[in-house]
Design a protein around this motif. Structure first.
Motif, PDB file in Angstrom:
ATOM      1  N   ARG A  55     -33.770 -28.975 -40.459  1.00 39.43           N
ATOM      2  CA  ARG A  55     -34.146 -28.285 -41.688  1.00 39.43           C
ATOM      3  C   ARG A  55     -34.790 -26.971 -41.302  1.00 39.43           C
ATOM      4  N   GLU A  56     -34.345 -25.883 -41.918  1.00 38.29           N
ATOM      5  CA  GLU A  56     -34.942 -24.571 -41.700  1.00 38.29           C
ATOM      6  C   GLU A  56     -35.850 -24.287 -42.888  1.00 38.29           C
ATOM      7  N   PRO A  57     -37.175 -24.375 -42.714  1.00 35.76           N
ATOM      8  CA  PRO A  57     -38.073 -24.247 -43.863  1.00 35.76           C
ATOM      9  C   PRO A  57     -38.250 -22.821 -44.387  1.00 35.76           C
ATOM     10  N   ASP A  58     -38.009 -21.811 -43.550  1.00 36.59           N
ATOM     11  CA  ASP A  58     -38.412 -20.453 -43.920  1.00 36.59           C
ATOM     12  C   ASP A  58     -37.290 -19.460 -44.182  1.00 36.59           C
ATOM     13  N   LEU A  59     -36.119 -19.666 -43.600  1.00 37.83           N
ATOM     14  CA  LEU A  59     -35.094 -18.624 -43.626  1.00 37.83           C
ATOM     15  C   LEU A  59     -33.782 -19.097 -44.236  1.00 37.83           C
ATOM     16  N   ASP A  60     -33.209 -18.292 -45.124  1.00 33.19           N
ATOM     17  CA  ASP A  60     -31.821 -18.473 -45.538  1.00 33.19           C
ATOM     18  C   ASP A  60     -30.939 -18.023 -44.371  1.00 33.19           C
ATOM     19  N   VAL A  61     -29.808 -18.687 -44.191  1.00 34.33           N
ATOM     20  CA  VAL A  61     -28.883 -18.343 -43.115  1.00 34.33           C
ATOM     21  C   VAL A  61     -27.478 -18.240 -43.686  1.00 34.33           C
ATOM     22  N   LEU A  62     -26.756 -17.197 -43.300  1.00 34.85           N
ATOM     23  CA  LEU A  62     -25.321 -17.108 -43.566  1.00 34.85           C
ATOM     24  C   LEU A  62     -24.599 -17.561 -42.311  1.00 34.85           C
ATOM     25  N   LEU A  63     -23.580 -18.390 -42.475  1.00 36.17           N
ATOM     26  CA  LEU A  63     -22.792 -18.891 -41.360  1.00 36.17           C
ATOM     27  C   LEU A  63     -21.330 -18.580 -41.656  1.00 36.17           C
ATOM     28  N   LEU A  64     -20.675 -17.830 -40.777  1.00 41.15           N
ATOM     29  CA  LEU A  64     -19.268 -17.474 -40.913  1.00 41.15           C
ATOM     30  C   LEU A  64     -18.493 -18.069 -39.751  1.00 41.15           C
ATOM     31  N   VAL A  65     -17.512 -18.935 -40.057  1.00 36.74           N
ATOM     32  CA  VAL A  65     -16.695 -19.538 -39.010  1.00 36.74           C
ATOM     33  C   VAL A  65     -15.674 -18.497 -38.540  1.00 36.74           C
ATOM     34  N   LEU A  66     -15.746 -18.175 -37.244  1.00 39.86           N
ATOM     35  CA  LEU A  66     -14.863 -17.166 -36.656  1.00 39.86           C
ATOM     36  C   LEU A  66     -13.602 -17.780 -36.069  1.00 39.86           C
ATOM     37  N   ALA A  67     -13.721 -18.971 -35.490  1.00 41.06           N
ATOM     38  CA  ALA A  67     -12.564 -19.617 -34.849  1.00 41.06           C
ATOM     39  C   ALA A  67     -12.801 -21.121 -34.770  1.00 41.06           C
ATOM     40  N   GLY A  68     -11.716 -21.850 -34.656  1.00 45.17           N
ATOM     41  CA  GLY A  68     -11.802 -23.300 -34.610  1.00 45.17           C
ATOM     42  C   GLY A  68     -12.130 -23.851 -35.986  1.00 45.17           C
TER      43      GLY A  68
END
Length: 136
Positions: free
Chosen positions: A68-81
């Protein structure tokens, strides 16, 4: 000409300039053809930045355990696989090209598919550690 470290024109104190940082397709291709090493392939390291970003490779069968990340929003972009994101509402497929928002406070895990998973994460930069006094 711009400084390699600041993105600013050398010596004249002008505003920072946009910069091309890396070729994510080349990073992902090299990682897929490599020795199966897991971890960060690239990190944003420019001084004065407000963001952190990483390109991460999970080889086939590897995972990022539930956290769990309590403090930060994260964007995750799948590049491959491909892979899967597991959250309290179930498992979500992550094919190449998928852009996912991981809001702060959310619980999640990641698992790489049979071809591994290479992804880019971007989030606000964490403040640096500071030395303070102990509360009495």
């Amino acid at each position: 000409m711009t400084s390699e470290h600041t993105g600013r024109p050398d010596g004249d104190g002008e505003a920072p300039l946009p910069r091309i940082l890396c070729d994510t397709a080349a990073l992902a291709a090299a990682a897929a053809a490599g020795d199966g090493t897991a971890g960060a392939l690239w990190r944003l390291a420019e001084s004065g930045r407000q963001l952190d970003a990483n390109v991460v490779r999970l080889p086939p069968g590897h995972r990022v355990d539930t956290h769990r990340e309590p403090d930060l929003d994260v964007l995750l972009l799948v590049l491959a696989g491909d892979g899967a994101l597991t959250a309290p509402d179930g498992e979500h497929p992550l094919p190449a090209g998928t852009l996912t928002w991981l809001p702060h406070g959310s619980t999640r895990s990641l698992a790489a598919g049979p071809d591994g998973l290479t992804y880019l994460t971007v989030h606000r930069r964490r403040p640096g550690m500071t030395i303070g006094t102990r509360p009495s």
